[in-house]
Design a protein around this motif. Structure first.
Motif, short mmCIF file in Angstrom:
data_model
loop_
_atom_site.label_atom_id
_atom_site.label_comp_id
_atom_site.label_asym_id
_atom_site.label_seq_id
_atom_site.Cartn_x
_atom_site.Cartn_y
_atom_site.Cartn_z
N ILE A 10 11.17 13.03 13.96
CA ILE A 10 9.52 13.26 12.57
C ILE A 10 9.61 14.53 12.07
N LYS A 11 11.10 15.02 12.24
CA LYS A 11 11.77 16.23 11.81
C LYS A 11 11.98 15.48 10.43
N THR B 88 0.76 -1.26 0.20
CA THR B 88 -0.28 -0.16 0.24
C THR B 88 0.82 0.88 0.04
N ASN B 89 2.32 1.05 -0.26
CA ASN B 89 2.94 2.52 -0.36
C ASN B 89 3.32 2.97 1.20
N ASN B 90 3.36 1.86 1.79
CA ASN B 90 3.47 2.66 3.25
C ASN B 90 4.75 1.72 3.63
N PHE B 91 5.57 3.28 3.72
CA PHE B 91 7.35 2.80 3.61
C PHE B 91 7.29 2.57 5.22
N LYS B 92 8.24 1.71 5.77
CA LYS B 92 8.74 2.06 7.22
C LYS B 92 10.01 2.11 7.03
N ILE B 93 10.87 3.17 7.94
CA ILE B 93 12.19 3.32 7.21
C ILE B 93 12.53 3.57 8.73
N TYR B 94 13.75 2.07 9.14
CA TYR B 94 14.26 2.42 10.63
C TYR B 94 15.96 3.87 10.23
N LEU B 95 16.21 3.87 11.54
CA LEU B 95 17.42 5.19 11.42
C LEU B 95 17.98 5.09 12.92
N ASP B 96 18.70 4.86 13.00
CA ASP B 96 19.42 4.52 14.49
C ASP B 96 20.93 5.73 14.78
N ALA B 97 21.11 5.84 15.52
CA ALA B 97 22.38 7.25 15.68
C ALA B 97 22.84 6.36 17.08
N ASP B 98 24.20 7.29 16.74
CA ASP B 98 25.52 6.72 17.66
C ASP B 98 24.93 7.02 19.14
N PRO C 130 1.38 11.01 -7.50
CA PRO C 130 0.66 11.68 -8.04
C PRO C 130 -0.30 11.81 -6.74
N ASP C 131 -1.14 10.62 -7.07
CA ASP C 131 -2.15 10.85 -6.05
C ASP C 131 -2.09 11.06 -4.71
N GLY C 132 -0.78 10.96 -4.24
CA GLY C 132 -0.57 11.40 -2.62
C GLY C 132 -0.63 9.65 -2.22
N ASP C 133 -0.62 8.72 -2.57
CA ASP C 133 -1.19 7.19 -2.06
C ASP C 133 0.48 6.37 -1.07
N PHE C 134 0.52 7.43 -0.59
CA PHE C 134 2.24 6.87 0.67
C PHE C 134 1.65 6.93 1.38
N SER C 135 2.35 6.30 1.99
CA SER C 135 2.83 6.82 4.27
C SER C 135 3.96 6.59 4.32
N LEU C 136 4.51 7.51 5.36
CA LEU C 136 5.85 6.66 5.74
C LEU C 136 6.17 6.91 7.54
N GLU C 137 6.80 6.22 7.80
CA GLU C 137 6.96 5.87 8.98
C GLU C 137 7.90 5.41 9.01
N VAL C 138 8.86 6.65 10.02
CA VAL C 138 10.07 6.38 10.79
C VAL C 138 10.70 6.92 11.70
N GLY D 131 21.87 8.04 20.10
CA GLY D 131 20.24 7.50 20.87
C GLY D 131 19.97 8.44 19.58
N LEU D 132 18.32 8.57 19.50
CA LEU D 132 17.72 8.54 18.11
C LEU D 132 15.93 9.08 18.99
N GLY D 133 16.19 10.56 19.63
CA GLY D 133 14.83 10.51 19.99
C GLY D 133 13.56 10.81 18.73
N ILE D 134 12.61 10.72 19.57
CA ILE D 134 11.59 11.12 18.32
C ILE D 134 11.21 12.13 17.87
#
Length: 162
Positions: free
Chosen positions: A59-60, A40-50, A76-84, A52-55
């Motif tokens: 969000i930014k 469904t074009n739902n992206f789950k993006i996992y980041l980390d930081a040396d 173009p239809d805006g049919d995507f979502s992001l979870e970082v 610590g990675l705050g919420i």
């Protein structure tokens, strides 16, 4: 980077495109662990930081990436979502940088032969990890170390001990 309306992207090309867009948004402390996508074009993006990675950092980056994807017309239809987010404790370590960040913490490793090893992560090189563990109890307890090659490890998860 505009996408013609007739252009159909596979999951792999979608992930590669999002990866190219997110990398410039990260600083030297924050790094990309993985990108997953649902049909469904739902992206789950996992980041980390040396450090610590705050919420707020998640969000930014989420807002900045969302804006870029909209501006270039990737969907173009805006049919995507992001979870970082940062990978939770249920996500295994994937990168050398994650192993180094977790030196001093307890880990559980599942080996390629499906055996388990638990111990405190004490060292990490490009070739292997070193864990320290205790065998026996009381006065007969002996602290041992094992050097384990990365290619013998199927999965490593950080363990929280209370």
């Amino acid at each position: 980077m505009a996408f013609p309306s007739s252009f159909i992207m596979t999951q792999d090309t979608q992930i590669q495109a999002v990866e190219k867009l997110i990398i410039p948004l990260l600083n030297e402390d924050i790094f990309l662990v993985s990108i997953k996508i649902k049909p469904t074009n739902n992206f789950k993006i996992y980041l980390d930081a040396d450090s610590g990675l705050g919420i707020d950092k998640c969000i930014k980056i989420n807002r900045a990436l969302y804006k870029i994807i909209e501006e270039i017309g990737m969907y173009p239809d805006g049919d995507f979502s992001l979870e970082v987010s940062s990978p939770g404790l249920d996500e295994p370590l994937k990168l050398l940088r994650q192993y180094k960040k977790n030196i001093g913490r307890n880990v559980e490793m599942i080996m390629n032969d499906d055996t388990k090893k638990e111990g405190k992560l004490t060292a990490v090189t490009h070739e292997n990890v070193t864990i320290e563990y205790t065998e026996g109890k009381g006065k007969k307890a002996i602290v041992k170390t094992d050097e384990i090659p990365f290619d013998a490890i199927k999965q490593t998860k950080v363990q929280i001990k209370f």
